[in-house]
Motif scaffolding. Structure first.
Motif, mmCIF file in Angstrom:
data_model
loop_
_atom_site.group_PDB
_atom_site.id
_atom_site.type_symbol
_atom_site.label_atom_id
_atom_site.label_comp_id
_atom_site.label_asym_id
_atom_site.label_seq_id
_atom_site.Cartn_x
_atom_site.Cartn_y
_atom_site.Cartn_z
ATOM 1 N N TRP A 95 0.889 -1.198 0.103
ATOM 2 C CA TRP A 95 -0.120 0.008 -0.028
ATOM 3 C C TRP A 95 0.943 1.183 -0.053
ATOM 4 O O TRP A 95 0.444 2.383 -0.680
ATOM 5 C CB TRP A 95 -0.832 -0.093 1.150
ATOM 6 N N ILE A 96 2.174 1.203 0.598
ATOM 7 C CA ILE A 96 2.780 2.325 1.001
ATOM 8 C C ILE A 96 3.421 2.739 -0.590
ATOM 9 O O ILE A 96 3.635 3.593 -1.135
ATOM 10 C CB ILE A 96 4.081 2.118 1.901
ATOM 11 N N ASP A 97 3.974 1.650 -1.253
ATOM 12 C CA ASP A 97 4.434 1.606 -2.417
ATOM 13 C C ASP A 97 3.345 2.129 -3.798
ATOM 14 O O ASP A 97 4.199 2.886 -4.489
ATOM 15 C CB ASP A 97 4.925 0.146 -3.039
ATOM 16 N N LEU A 98 2.171 1.791 -3.445
ATOM 17 C CA LEU A 98 1.005 2.278 -4.386
ATOM 18 C C LEU A 98 1.088 3.729 -4.338
ATOM 19 O O LEU A 98 0.726 4.396 -5.474
ATOM 20 C CB LEU A 98 -0.272 1.480 -3.853
ATOM 21 N N VAL A 99 1.157 4.367 -2.976
ATOM 22 C CA VAL A 99 1.258 5.771 -2.710
ATOM 23 C C VAL A 99 2.455 6.364 -3.484
ATOM 24 O O VAL A 99 2.100 7.299 -4.266
ATOM 25 C CB VAL A 99 0.976 6.259 -1.529
ATOM 26 N N SER A 501 10.113 9.562 2.217
ATOM 27 C CA SER A 501 10.756 8.280 2.619
ATOM 28 C C SER A 501 9.848 7.180 3.174
ATOM 29 O O SER A 501 8.635 7.523 3.563
ATOM 30 C CB SER A 501 11.837 8.458 3.978
ATOM 31 N N SER A 502 10.323 5.794 3.126
ATOM 32 C CA SER A 502 9.210 4.979 3.611
ATOM 33 C C SER A 502 8.899 4.921 5.053
ATOM 34 O O SER A 502 9.626 5.513 5.909
ATOM 35 C CB SER A 502 9.942 3.398 3.218
ATOM 36 N N VAL A 503 7.749 4.586 5.208
ATOM 37 C CA VAL A 503 7.233 4.293 6.664
ATOM 38 C C VAL A 503 7.188 2.688 7.244
ATOM 39 O O VAL A 503 7.005 2.041 6.117
ATOM 40 C CB VAL A 503 5.973 4.931 6.912
ATOM 41 N N ASP A 504 7.085 2.755 8.356
ATOM 42 C CA ASP A 504 7.481 1.297 8.776
ATOM 43 C C ASP A 504 5.768 0.562 8.447
ATOM 44 O O ASP A 504 5.814 -0.785 8.067
ATOM 45 C CB ASP A 504 7.814 1.091 10.109
ATOM 46 N N ASN A 505 5.056 0.995 9.105
ATOM 47 C CA ASN A 505 3.641 0.340 9.027
ATOM 48 C C ASN A 505 2.471 1.277 9.002
ATOM 49 O O ASN A 505 2.652 2.797 9.161
ATOM 50 C CB ASN A 505 3.494 -0.376 10.195
ATOM 51 N N LEU A 506 1.424 0.944 8.772
ATOM 52 C CA LEU A 506 0.149 1.638 8.392
ATOM 53 C C LEU A 506 -0.987 1.536 9.523
ATOM 54 O O LEU A 506 -1.188 0.400 9.839
ATOM 55 C CB LEU A 506 -0.380 1.334 6.889
ATOM 56 N N SER A 507 -1.541 2.525 9.746
ATOM 57 C CA SER A 507 -2.775 2.202 10.445
ATOM 58 C C SER A 507 -4.201 1.737 9.491
ATOM 59 O O SER A 507 -3.974 1.880 8.501
ATOM 60 C CB SER A 507 -3.454 3.489 11.135
ATOM 61 N N VAL A 508 -4.973 1.289 10.282
ATOM 62 C CA VAL A 508 -6.157 0.570 9.382
ATOM 63 C C VAL A 508 -6.870 1.776 8.437
ATOM 64 O O VAL A 508 -7.273 1.677 7.560
ATOM 65 C CB VAL A 508 -7.153 -0.197 10.320
ATOM 66 N N TYR A 509 -6.900 3.243 9.322
ATOM 67 C CA TYR A 509 -7.454 4.334 8.520
ATOM 68 C C TYR A 509 -6.415 4.682 7.265
ATOM 69 O O TYR A 509 -7.173 5.285 6.280
ATOM 70 C CB TYR A 509 -7.549 5.447 9.581
ATOM 71 N N GLU A 510 -5.291 4.548 7.442
ATOM 72 C CA GLU A 510 -4.714 4.761 6.400
ATOM 73 C C GLU A 510 -4.696 3.663 4.986
ATOM 74 O O GLU A 510 -4.766 4.091 3.809
ATOM 75 C CB GLU A 510 -3.024 4.828 6.599
ATOM 76 N N ARG A 511 -4.735 2.564 5.565
ATOM 77 C CA ARG A 511 -4.757 1.499 4.662
ATOM 78 C C ARG A 511 -6.286 1.601 3.910
ATOM 79 O O ARG A 511 -6.269 1.576 2.831
ATOM 80 C CB ARG A 511 -4.562 0.104 5.096
ATOM 81 N N ASP A 512 -7.255 1.869 4.664
ATOM 82 C CA ASP A 512 -8.462 1.949 3.913
ATOM 83 C C ASP A 512 -8.628 3.188 2.984
ATOM 84 O O ASP A 512 -9.249 2.765 2.073
ATOM 85 C CB ASP A 512 -9.454 2.005 5.086
ATOM 86 N N LEU A 513 -8.109 4.313 3.338
ATOM 87 C CA LEU A 513 -8.088 5.518 2.566
ATOM 88 C C LEU A 513 -7.110 4.983 1.230
ATOM 89 O O LEU A 513 -7.608 5.621 0.201
ATOM 90 C CB LEU A 513 -7.403 6.415 3.295
ATOM 91 N N ILE A 514 -6.145 4.433 1.116
ATOM 92 C CA ILE A 514 -5.163 4.143 0.057
ATOM 93 C C ILE A 514 -5.910 3.222 -0.642
ATOM 94 O O ILE A 514 -5.820 3.290 -1.831
ATOM 95 C CB ILE A 514 -3.724 3.801 0.571
ATOM 96 N N GLN A 515 -6.827 2.177 0.021
ATOM 97 C CA GLN A 515 -7.391 1.188 -1.041
ATOM 98 C C GLN A 515 -8.432 1.738 -1.658
ATOM 99 O O GLN A 515 -8.514 1.476 -2.806
ATOM 100 C CB GLN A 515 -7.943 0.119 -0.042
#
Length: 594
Positions: A95-99, A501-515
């Motif tokens: 998901w991070i790479d997708l952004v 720069s890259s981040v280590d992990n995502l919250s569910v809110y970040e992941r849902d928004l990216i998706q």
């Protein structure tokens, strides 16, 4: 979701069926959907179609395919099976790479040209009265469908067929002659379309008086309607127009000119435009050659009175008159000719007619005739049929008491937006000019979004007050979300060159928004293929909701780690871009601040 991961999941699922069960499954039978929020995962594969190959339960089949996919797709970190549904969890790195790699690219969400040309015909007003609420839905649908198709890669022509001749315009002309005393729009202080509409209403009132007078003299209602002097004079005027009488043509040009000036103001306020205008006065004689062609092919037949018909009973329709016995056209004659004219001029692959559902039968007949005539382009014709718009009684003033005038409605929407915005105190620091622009943006956005979020086929109830709710499923809620994002970006002095720069992990809110943001291209293509702005309207509302959850649950400007702050700012910028573009395709502006 990016198409690449979807495609790989489908392909690898097919490989899994082959490797595990020695069977071939068509990729068209592999269905993906978003995982329901109550379960872990982001993408769900429906395993029921595979059980006929595995000969095992849906749960066991799902578990086996899940293990295969996890071993063969690096981005999969986990899976779970609920009945016949295999829920896939993708790594945060995906998901991070997708952004970073996809969404922040300049061309994100831009579709390549596909080489296909479409025409979208909408508005199609009569020149004897102003536009009304039904026309607003028509124009908004037509404009938005055209913009969505353009964004999806089509070459689009926006067309408007103006009904500028016939008995209706003669009625307005005659009433103006008899009762107008030379009145002009300037003298009356009215838009030209409203002035001409005024005389159409006057004709109707005076005509009814004549009918009653003739009935009192002993005529039946039917006789009185035919014998009333006004209707006879209007019919005579129509004959004079068709014969090219200089005085009648001159008056017709003058009054239609008034109407066109009025229409243009309404179109400008509504934010719609056209690439091509067709006028019934130029097209009403078209179609007779097509009738002759159909007679020669045996598609049409003549009756004893010399009238020409087509038998469409085999198509579930009925017999349809296509030319009167005296050789004069009926409406479908003209439509046949105009359809041929449009194709000859633009050679489009498809042609969409945006017309209310009261004309469903007419278009079934029109398309059936063109197919029977062997027109190769007839299969590309589509009637975008839409339902009526109702208003809660007493909510909206109307000039005639029955039809809601488009200009009145838009003015009242802007006024409602002004009152609601001032109540909420959202205009601090605005100049009077900026306030006026903001009220117009919110009022028109509320009107457009409310009408476009509903499936076109459905009849809808338009509530002006509900449409300007800043917290509901409304245009202003989405506009406010956009303004909120822009405020965050301004405070951060955000630029696209901000280090990422890259981040280590995502919250569910970040992941849902990216998706959700990753679904833009898929939703756009679906809205285009189904001619449904409602799909895009509901999608952008979901994006706005997810952004607000993210905004409330995560710190952006005060994030403890600089890289996280930067990532969230970039994610906010992507959300703003997708919201703005989605709203643009709906014909809705978004304010930079509120």
């Amino acid at each position: 979701m990016a198409n690449s991961i979807q495609q790989r999941l489908i392909e690898q699922t097919a490989h899994a069926v082959s490797a595990l069960y020695q069977a071939e499954i068509p990729t068209t039978q592999i269905t993906l959907q978003e995982t329901r929020k109550e379960f872990e995962g982001q993408i769900t594969i429906v395993t029921f179609p595979v059980t006929r190959f595995s000969k095992k339960s849906p749960e066991q089949t799902g578990a086996e395919i899940g293990e295969y996919l996890k071993a063969n797709i690096a981005e999969i970190v986990d899976f779970n099976v609920i009945k016949g549904f295999l829920n896939i969890s993708l790594a945060d790195s995906y998901w991070i790479d997708l952004v970073q790699r996809v969404m922040l690219a300049d061309d994100y969400g831009k579709m390549p040209r596909n080489g296909k040309r479409l025409m979208v015909e909408y508005s199609s007003p009569n020149t004897n009265k102003p536009l009304h609420l039904g026309h607003i839905r028509n124009n908004l649908l037509g404009y938005s469908v055209a913009e969505i198709l353009k964004a999806d890669g089509y070459d689009v022509i926006k067309a408007n067929l103006v009904n500028d001749r016939g008995i209706h315009i003669c009625k307005s002309m005659l009433a103006w002659q008899q009762f107008g005393a030379g009145e002009t729009p300037e003298q009356a202080g009215l838009k030209g379309d409203h002035l001409v509409g005024k005389y159409y209403v006057i004709f109707d009132k005076e005509y009814k008086k004549e009918i009653e007078a003739l009935k009192e003299q002993g005529q039946t209602e039917e006789e009185a309607k035919k014998n009333a002097p006004l209707i006879k004079a209007a019919q005579a005027m129509l004959q004079q127009w068709e014969a090219g009488d200089d005085a009648v043509i001159s008056l017709w040009k003058t009054m239609n000119g008034w109407v066109y000036e009025g229409f243009e103001k309404t179109y400008n306020q509504l934010g719609v435009d056209f690439d091509k205008y067709y006028y019934e006065s130029n097209t009403y004689l078209l179609g007779k050659d097509i009738i002759q062609e159909g007679l020669e092919k045996g598609v049409f037949f003549k009756k004893e009175d010399n009238s020409v018909w087509i038998d469409l009973t085999a198509e579930g329709l009925d017999e349809k008159l296509v030319l009167r016995g005296d050789g004069t056209s009926v409406y479908i004659t003209q439509d046949l000719g105009t359809a041929q004219l449009k194709y000859d001029e633009f050679q489009m692959n498809e042609s969409i007619y945006v017309v209310g559902n009261e004309q469903d039968y007419h278009f079934k007949v029109l398309f059936a005739i063109l197919k029977k005539l062997g027109k190769p382009w007839a299969n590309g014709l589509f009637h975008l049929s839409y339902g009526m718009v109702d208003l809660p009684s007493g909510k909206m003033k109307s000039r005639e008491g029955t039809v809601v005038d488009a200009d009145d409605l838009m003015a009242e929407m802007v006024e409602t937006a002004k009152l609601r915005t001032e109540e909420l105190g959202k205009t601090e620091g605005f100049t009077e000019e900026e306030k006026a622009v903001l009220y117009n943006t919110i009022g028109m956005g509320a009107l457009k979004y409310f009408l476009l979020k509903v499936d076109p086929k459905k009849r809808l109830l338009f509530d002006p007050n509900e449409s300007v709710d800043f917290q509901g499923h409304t245009g202003p809620f989405i506009q406010y979300t956009y303004a909120r994002i822009k405020s965050v970006l301004r405070k951060a002095e955000y630029t696209e060159s901000l280090p990422l720069s890259s981040v280590d992990n995502l919250s569910v809110y970040e992941r849902d928004l990216i998706q959700s943001l990753g679904n833009y291209a898929t939703v756009l293509s679906a809205a285009a293929s189904e001619f449904s702005p409602a799909q895009l309207a509901n999608y952008v509302y979901d994006v706005a909701k997810l952004y607000n959850k993210f905004y409330h649950e995560e710190t952006i400007l005060k994030a403890e780690v600089e890289s996280v702050k930067h990532f969230r700012l970039h994610l906010s910028a992507v959300a703003a871009r997708i919201i703005a573009e989605s709203m643009r395709l709906l014909g809705i502006q978004v304010p930079e601040r509120m």
